[in-house]
Design a protein around this motif. Structure first.
Motif, PDB file in Angstrom:
ATOM      1  N   LEU A 146       0.790  -1.163  -0.020  1.00  0.00           N
ATOM      2  CA  LEU A 146       0.126  -0.022   0.030  1.00  0.00           C
ATOM      3  C   LEU A 146       0.876   1.405  -0.101  1.00  0.00           C
ATOM      4  N   MET A 174      -5.865   5.511   3.933  1.00  0.00           N
ATOM      5  CA  MET A 174      -6.463   4.304   3.559  1.00  0.00           C
ATOM      6  C   MET A 174      -7.894   4.778   3.114  1.00  0.00           C
ATOM      7  N   ALA A 201     -10.091   0.902   1.760  1.00  0.00           N
ATOM      8  CA  ALA A 201      -9.150   0.312   2.557  1.00  0.00           C
ATOM      9  C   ALA A 201      -9.462   0.353   4.146  1.00  0.00           C
ATOM     10  N   LEU A 202      -9.679   1.541   4.345  1.00  0.00           N
ATOM     11  CA  LEU A 202     -10.030   1.778   5.909  1.00  0.00           C
ATOM     12  C   LEU A 202     -11.363   0.974   6.270  1.00  0.00           C
ATOM     13  N   ARG A 205     -10.102  -2.394   6.811  1.00  0.00           N
ATOM     14  CA  ARG A 205      -9.212  -2.556   7.909  1.00  0.00           C
ATOM     15  C   ARG A 205     -10.268  -2.617   9.337  1.00  0.00           C
ATOM     16  N   MET A 227      -3.495  -6.024   7.260  1.00  0.00           N
ATOM     17  CA  MET A 227      -3.779  -4.507   7.150  1.00  0.00           C
ATOM     18  C   MET A 227      -3.853  -3.793   8.643  1.00  0.00           C
TER      19      MET A 227
END
Length: 442
Positions: A146, A174, A201-202, A205, A227
């Motif tokens: 990432l 993210m 992505a957040l 996670r 992650m």
DNA sequence: TCTGGGGTCCTAGGACCC
DNA sequence: TCTGGGGTCCTAGGACCC
């Protein structure tokens, strides 16, 4: 636990071509796939023209002509050579390293290695090889990936190097990255995640592990942990032995005759077996497959395959040719327009290492298993069901019975658990899962 | 008309053995 | 309330990666 860096060459194949032809600097360049069918590497200028990754060449003819894009067939000898040079520079720099692909490597970092050191390394690679790279640093492979992506996307701001650290900045980053950009999340998993309301992505996670587990399986849970900074994917310094070698090619146009398929197949068997011999390996299995053209929606599709386990290891071209030829005859049907034929030499072994299938009752050496941890893992997986508990081995649990088997897959520990719903008329159901990495982490 | 090739891992399910 | 247990091996497909 040390951090990792991912070093990734920019537009690698195009960059290689540029090293040997200065006239390519600043102009759009693309490199084609093996068959000259698709575009598999694009310079920044080519990307700016909107040429997508993997685009069929014939769809881009107009753009190429209009903008004078320089087009190259791929030259893997050259790329392999350039790759080796880059890797050797990296290897000199750090203690541990995994060559992940022809243009990428993960580095194990010592405490003293930070963004500044990465910048210097980057400059050195460029100076010595002419290949530009970007470097991402993080606690896990996924995070390093990432970070690398961020470095590459914001090259002016980052100078091609970025370290992702726990904190607000990481979360902001993210939040701006779609799930589909994560390493290991492709189109399909991204769609599945979107169905769970997980878009960035957040989101991912922060998702509920049980939910991810249920929807994406063990692979998904692994990614989730990565992650969050828990290493599940280790640095593999020694590449594991190759399991198979494949050789195949598409035809320029439809092929119907068996003789033509045989001729092409002979070629592929020769290439594959050469490769196997070069590795000093033998094949204990041969698979042959045929494909019709799946782009032709209106046409009948037929994509059969057949394989055979051999009684003893083989790597001679002539012998493999005979076996492959027989397999081809077995699956060939006339009346189809074939697009591709291929061969896979599998079950590769080193000389003397071949273990023939054992008669019933024989004992094959299995990797040692820590049964308690495994049972623990299964219980955790079953945790959200009713009556979940098993202690060891096999036992009935209310209406559910669980049978645990163990099986070495040559790759560590694997477990197969079978569950029966025992009410009459219901069929047994098996599920198999690989606990190895998760157990390691958990 | 043309639309790559070569890999890995995981899961599901079935056949079959004693 | 009833339910066998312990295995191996294979195929096939999905999903991802570069």
């Amino acid at each position: 636990m040390g951090r990792l860096a991912l070093v990734d060459c920019n537009n690698f194949f195009c960059s290689c071509e540029r090293v040997f032809d200065p006239s390519l600097a600043g102009v759009p360049v693309v490199v084609l796939s093996n068959n000259d069918g698709c575009i598999i590497s694009r310079s920044e200028e080519a990307k700016a023209l909107g040429i997508p990754m993997g685009a069929p060449l014939h769809e881009q003819k107009e753009v190429i002509r209009k903008h004078g894009v320089r087009v190259f067939s791929s030259n893997y000898t050259l790329y392999g050579d350039m790759s080796a040079r880059v890797m050797s520079i990296l290897r000199d720099e750090v203690g541990t390293m995994e060559v992940y692909s022809i243009d990428e490597a993960f580095l194990g970092l010592g405490d003293g290695f930070g963004v500044e050191e990465a910048r210097k390394l980057r400059a050195k690679v460029l100076r010595w090889t002419g290949i530009p790279v970007c470097i991402g640093i993080g606690e896990t492979k996924m995070l390093a990936k990432l970070a690398n992506r961020h470095a590459k996307k914001n090259r002016e701001r980052t100078g091609g190097v970025f370290e992702i650290r726990e904190g607000v900045e990481a979360e902001e980053l993210m939040a701006g990255v779609g799930c589909e950009a994560l390493w290991g999340v492709g189109r399909n998993l991204a769609r599945r995640l979107a169905g769970l309301g997980v878009y960035t992505a957040l989101d991912f996670r922060r998702a509920e592990p049980a939910q991810i587990r249920k929807s994406l399986g063990v692979v998904g849970e692994r990614m989730l942990r990565e992650m969050n900074g828990t290493k599940c994917l280790e640095l593999e310094e020694m590449p594991p032995d190759r399991k198979g070698v494949m050789a195949s090619r598409s035809f320029g146009g439809p092929v119907e005759a068996l003789e033509e398929l045989e001729e092409a197949l002979a070629n592929h068997v020769a290439r594959a077996s050469e490769k196997v011999r070069r590795f000093g390996l033998w094949a204990t299995r041969v698979d042959v497959f045929l494909q019709t053209n799946h782009f032709r929606k209106g046409e009948p599709q037929y994509c059969p395959g057949a394989g055979i386990d051999l009684d003893e290891p083989v790597h001679g071209t002539a012998e493999l040719l005979g076996i492959a030829g027989r397999l081809l005859k077995r699956i060939y049907r006339s009346g189809y327009r074939y697009k591709k034929v291929g061969v896979m030499l599998g079950g590769l072994v080193q000389a003397g290492a071949f273990q023939p299938a054992l008669p019933f009752g024989g004992v094959r050496e299995e990797p040692r298993l820590d049964i308690d941890r495994i049972v623990d893992g299964i219980n955790r997986r079953l945790g959200d069901r009713k009556n979940p508990v098993i202690t060891r081995g096999s036992m009935g649990v209310g209406k559910m019975r669980i049978k645990i088997g163990m099986k070495g897959d040559g790759n560590g520990e694997a477990v197969q658990a079978r569950r029966w719903r025992m009410r009459s008329g219901m069929k047994s159901r098996a599920y198999t899962t690989n606990w190895n990495q998760l157990i390691q982490a958990g």
